[in-house]
Write a protein that holds these residues in place. Structure first.
Motif, short mmCIF file in Angstrom:
data_model
loop_
_atom_site.label_atom_id
_atom_site.label_comp_id
_atom_site.label_asym_id
_atom_site.label_seq_id
_atom_site.Cartn_x
_atom_site.Cartn_y
_atom_site.Cartn_z
N ASP A 637 0.52 -1.28 -0.09
CA ASP A 637 0.02 0.35 0.04
C ASP A 637 0.75 1.23 0.18
O ASP A 637 2.13 1.02 0.24
CB ASP A 637 -0.33 -0.22 0.96
CG ASP A 637 -1.69 -1.20 0.72
OD1 ASP A 637 -2.33 -0.91 -0.04
OD2 ASP A 637 -2.03 -1.83 1.98
N ASN A 638 -0.23 2.48 -0.06
CA ASN A 638 0.65 3.52 -0.09
C ASN A 638 1.57 3.60 -1.27
O ASN A 638 3.21 4.69 -0.89
CB ASN A 638 1.79 3.95 1.45
CG ASN A 638 0.22 3.99 2.59
OD1 ASN A 638 -0.30 3.93 1.85
ND2 ASN A 638 1.20 3.25 3.47
N ASP A 658 -6.05 4.70 -8.05
CA ASP A 658 -6.48 5.65 -6.66
C ASP A 658 -6.38 3.85 -6.35
O ASP A 658 -6.94 2.87 -6.87
CB ASP A 658 -7.98 5.66 -6.60
CG ASP A 658 -8.19 7.63 -6.88
OD1 ASP A 658 -7.14 8.05 -6.70
OD2 ASP A 658 -8.67 7.70 -7.70
N SER A 659 -6.26 3.57 -4.93
CA SER A 659 -5.99 2.33 -3.70
C SER A 659 -7.74 2.13 -3.93
O SER A 659 -8.76 2.49 -3.66
CB SER A 659 -6.04 2.81 -2.70
OG SER A 659 -5.69 1.52 -1.97
N SER A 660 -7.73 0.75 -4.53
CA SER A 660 -9.14 0.08 -4.33
C SER A 660 -9.51 0.24 -2.78
O SER A 660 -9.15 -0.35 -1.91
CB SER A 660 -8.60 -1.26 -4.94
OG SER A 660 -10.09 -1.99 -4.73
N GLN A 661 -10.63 -0.68 -2.59
CA GLN A 661 -11.05 -0.48 -1.44
C GLN A 661 -11.59 -2.15 -1.35
O GLN A 661 -12.26 -2.50 -0.14
CB GLN A 661 -12.67 0.32 -1.19
CG GLN A 661 -12.96 2.00 -0.76
CD GLN A 661 -11.53 2.09 0.32
OE1 GLN A 661 -11.76 1.77 0.87
NE2 GLN A 661 -10.79 3.13 -0.67
N TYR A 667 -4.35 -0.98 -7.45
CA TYR A 667 -4.89 0.48 -7.38
C TYR A 667 -5.43 0.78 -8.56
O TYR A 667 -5.27 -0.38 -9.72
CB TYR A 667 -3.36 1.24 -7.57
CG TYR A 667 -3.10 1.23 -6.56
CD1 TYR A 667 -2.57 2.41 -5.97
CD2 TYR A 667 -2.21 0.01 -6.00
CE1 TYR A 667 -2.21 1.90 -4.48
CE2 TYR A 667 -1.65 -0.18 -5.01
CZ TYR A 667 -1.70 0.86 -3.77
OH TYR A 667 -0.61 1.41 -3.04
#
Length: 785
Positions: A637-638, A658-661, A667
């Motif tokens: 992450d990040n 964007d980071s996926s939930q 991403y």
């Protein structure tokens, strides 16, 4: 909508009207009962006078004719006109395109539109990719890349939800590009009245269906492009199917027969120049109509459309090198032939770790006093105890390493050291060489990292190496717990199984007959590791048959976690290469290359990119998913994920994912694909501290016309279903006047009553006078008083 009805405006006068009528009828009957005339004349005269009296008496109660009608201007009615490319089709015998037909039908000076505007507030729209207002017929040019009928109807339903929308008249051929059975939801839609454009008459057309790309691990045909070609209206004519590169240069052409309506599968085999993203174009046309593909021609095309004659194919060739770690317990012939084979493969790099001497225990009385290093190194200049091999360490040599530090301490002990390799080959090496932590590390390497493991049949492999009940033994596709009975002085002939024939990397010839001849010419082998059986889910790809006809598994593979494991039980494959003549093809080298390519083909990298369609609509944005892993292949992450997309017109578009939930380490970015053609993307991933983790290139194609022209005849079944489910009906183009005339009699949201006073009409009094005059004429004709 209720039908018109009759009622009385002055019901209080009913009894008086009845009394007057009864008295008058009685008087008429009494007066004509004894009249000197025939019965027929008396009855006719009495009848006419009675009808006149009843008509005048009925006026006393004021009869009214009443009903309900749409309140003028209070209800809405929508006109939807398809503006997609499929309306450019010219139906046989019509002499005009479907778009021209639509423009003529929706012209505002037509009688049915004038009549419709008298009762309804008419809203006009056109639709292709989306719904737009229609202000000028010149806007209907049939240039839309999709027929989003479902989207258009859904937009109308939402836009006019809660408002008095009486219905929707849809002018379309019904070939919707965004409609699937599992997506149909008719709730909330007003009555839909489809007007079909086009006929079901057969048209001449050559089309290319789905195009797929398959990449194999064998050398002669690394990429296969498959296309389905269908022709209609060409009988048994010949079709030319061509493969073109990105510059439009023809690479190959095949000829197929135009079997009416039946698809023909065409396969092109091509080797792209280098790694990366490549695009190819498949094109088809009738042999006698090649001139249609010339953009400078001024002749009218013979086919219904040329938009479905070409398709794009995207080929992604991952860039190496793939690094393979070969670990052996002693120098052997197998490594020699394997290394020689992979030296010709620019995408695979072989790194060797070979033990040339086992551990030697150190005793105080051996060697010279105070000597701690292994005597194999006595006499060399480097006598530093920290650099020379110690007595209690094996003597190893390293081949093909990147630098002096790689494998300096022997087999890797950490994931950071082992996971950069794409595959591991273990040969002639006992399990005791590894520590328990290293055995577990190998298992994690296959299951979590997704690497490939191949164990070769050396003298100390499999059961002889005591790998049973070890982490490595657990991931192997064969059981090692029981020792089967060995065959004395056995000789083994290698053959493929049914599953082996299905794997392209196990074959070296183009035809089955040539492949069988190759196996018959192969030498027999003397060494085969015996196993007690294969594990569930494993596949036997090759068997070794002894002189008694008994078959033994020779090559077995299985999936294990994210990776794959394979076992080659033959221990003297090198004999295959020893007997080769100089002028013969090196089958052993090619077999090694194909096996290693298969072993590393699906091994994931730290940065993996997946491009997929978000919906079934060809014009919707594509979703670019980027999965990022750390050095131990755990979700990371990040990180910063940036993309540079090149559109078909050469423009650059920068995106940030964007980071996926939904999933850790994923991403996601969306990229519009409105323009037809080839798209390229360069994905760059950077760690939180700014250093680059990886760069991946990918690509995709956008061909909205492919779904737009998947069928040429109108989809009447879909239109009829829409009409039925929403309470509407199909309206033929020549029935529009009749439809609009009867529209007020249908169910309308806002209506108003109308009243027609029959008693106040001159016709009533004229009828009474005519009846009295007829009665007077009969009397005068017969001389009655």
């Amino acid at each position: 909508m209720s039908l018109a009805s009759l009622y009385w405006g002055a019901p209080a006068w009913v009894w008086l009207a009845l009394a007057v009528s009864l008295a008058a009828v009685t008087a008429v009957v009494w007066s004509y009962r004894r009249a000197p005339a025939s019965l027929v004349v008396r009855c006719l005269a009495a009848l006419f006078k009675t009808l006149a009296v009843l008509a005048l008496a009925a006026c006393l109660i004021e009869p009214l004719w009443s009903g309900m009608r749409p309140r003028p201007g209070a209800n809405l009615f929508a006109l939807l006109v398809d503006d997609s490319q499929s309306l450019q089709i010219r139906d046989p015998g019509s002499g005009r395109t479907r778009a021209q037909m639509a423009r003529e039908l929706v012209a505002q000076d037509t009688g049915w539109q004038t009549r419709l505007s008298q009762d309804f507030d008419v809203r006009r729209y056109r639709f292709a990719q989306r719904l737009r207002s229609l202000d000028d017929l010149a806007e209907l040019d049939g240039s839309g890349d999709a027929s989003c009928l479902k989207t258009a109807l859904s937009t109308i339903g939402k836009r006019y939800g809660g408002r008095p929308l009486a219905g929707v008249l849809v002018f379309t051929d019904g070939n919707a590009t965004d409609w699937a059975d599992d997506q149909i939801d008719f709730s909330g839609l007003p009555p839909i009245y489809p007007v079909p454009l086009g006929t079901e008459a057969e048209v001449k057309d050559v089309s290319i269906g789905p195009v797929s790309v398959s990449q194999t691990n064998f050398e002669q045909s690394p990429v296969t492009i498959r296309a389905d070609v269908t022709a209609a209206g060409y009988g048994d004519e010949k079709l030319a199917v061509q493969l073109l590169d990105e510059q439009g240069e023809q690479l190959e052409e095949q000829t197929v027969e135009a079997d009416e309506g039946e698809p023909h599968t065409v396969r092109f085999r091509v080797r792209p120049d280098g790694s990366g993203v490549h695009f190819y174009q498949v094109r088809a046309v009738s042999n006698s109509e090649r001139w249609q593909l010339d953009p400078s021609t001024e002749k009218e095309p013979v086919e219904a459309t040329l938009a479905n004659n070409t398709k794009l194919a995207c080929v992604e060739r991952p860039k190496g090198p793939y690094r393979v770690l070969y670990v052996s317990g002693r120098p052997n012939w197998e490594f020699k032939f394997l290394r020689r084979a992979l030296a010709k493969d620019g995408e695979v790099k072989l790194v060797g770790l070979i033990r040339i001497a086992k551990r030697e225990p150190k005793f105080a009385y051996l060697g010279r006093t105070g000597e701690t290093t292994n005597p194999l190194y006595r006499g060399f200049s480097n006598q530093d105890d920290e650099e020379a091999e110690q007595y209690d360490e094996p003597v190893l040599i390293r081949l093909g390493t990147q630098d002096d530090a790689e494998l300096r301490d022997g087999f890797p002990t950490t994931a950071d050291e082992l996971f950069p390799y794409h595959a591991i080959i273990l040969d002639d090496l006992e399990a005791a060489y590894f520590t328990q932590d290293q055995l577990l590390l190998i298992q994690r390497y296959v299951s979590r990292r997704g690497g490939g493991l191949l164990m070769l049949g050396g003298a100390e492999s499999f059961r002889q190496g005591e790998f049973a009940r070890t982490p490595v033994g657990e991931l192997l596709p064969v059981y090692l717990d029981r020792q089967p009975a060995a065959t004395q002085d056995a000789r083994y002939q290698l053959t493929l199984t049914c599953e082996g024939w299905l794997q392209p990397w196990t074959r070296l010839r183009e035809t089955e007959e040539a492949e069988k001849e190759r196996f018959d010419a192969m030498p027999v082998f003397d060494t085969l590791n015996q196993i007690s059986g294969i594990k569930p889910g494993a596949s036997i790809l090759a068997e070794a048959t002894d002189q008694n006809g008994k078959r033994h598994p020779a090559l077995v593979s299985q999936r294990f976690g994210k990776g794959r494991a394979a076992a080659l039980m033959i221990g003297d494959m090198w004999q295959w290469g020893l007997g080769r003549q100089l002028d013969e093809e090196d089958d052993l080298a090619r077999a090694w290359r194909q096996m290693i390519r298969w072993l590393v083909a699906e091994v994931p990298r730290r940065v993996e990119v997946d491009v997929r369609k978000t919906t079934g609509k060809s014009t919707d944005p594509v979703e670019i998913r980027v999965n990022v892993s750390d050095s131990q292949f755990l979700p990371m992450d990040n990180v910063a994920v940036e993309m540079e997309v090149t559109t078909p017109d050469g423009k650059q578009q920068k995106l940030r994912a964007d980071s996926s939930q939904q999933q850790a380490g994923m991403y996601v970015a969306k990229c519009g694909a409105n323009e037809p053609g080839a798209y390229r993307a360069k994905v760059t991933v950077a760690a939180p501290d700014g250093h680059e983790i990886g760069v991946v290139k990918t690509g995709w194609t956008a061909e909205p016309a492919a779904s737009e022209f998947r069928r040429l005849s109108p989809d009447l079944a879909l239109l009829e279903r829409i009409a039925r489910e929403t309470g509407g009906e199909m309206v033929e183009p020549n029935q529009l006047d009749e439809f609009v005339t009867g529209l007020p009699n249908r169910k309308i949201p806002i209506t108003e009553p109308w009243v027609y006073p029959l008693w106040h009409q001159p016709a009533i009094f004229l009828f009474a006078i005519c009846c009295l005059l007829t009665e007077w004429g009969l009397r005068r004709w017969r001389g009655l008083p």
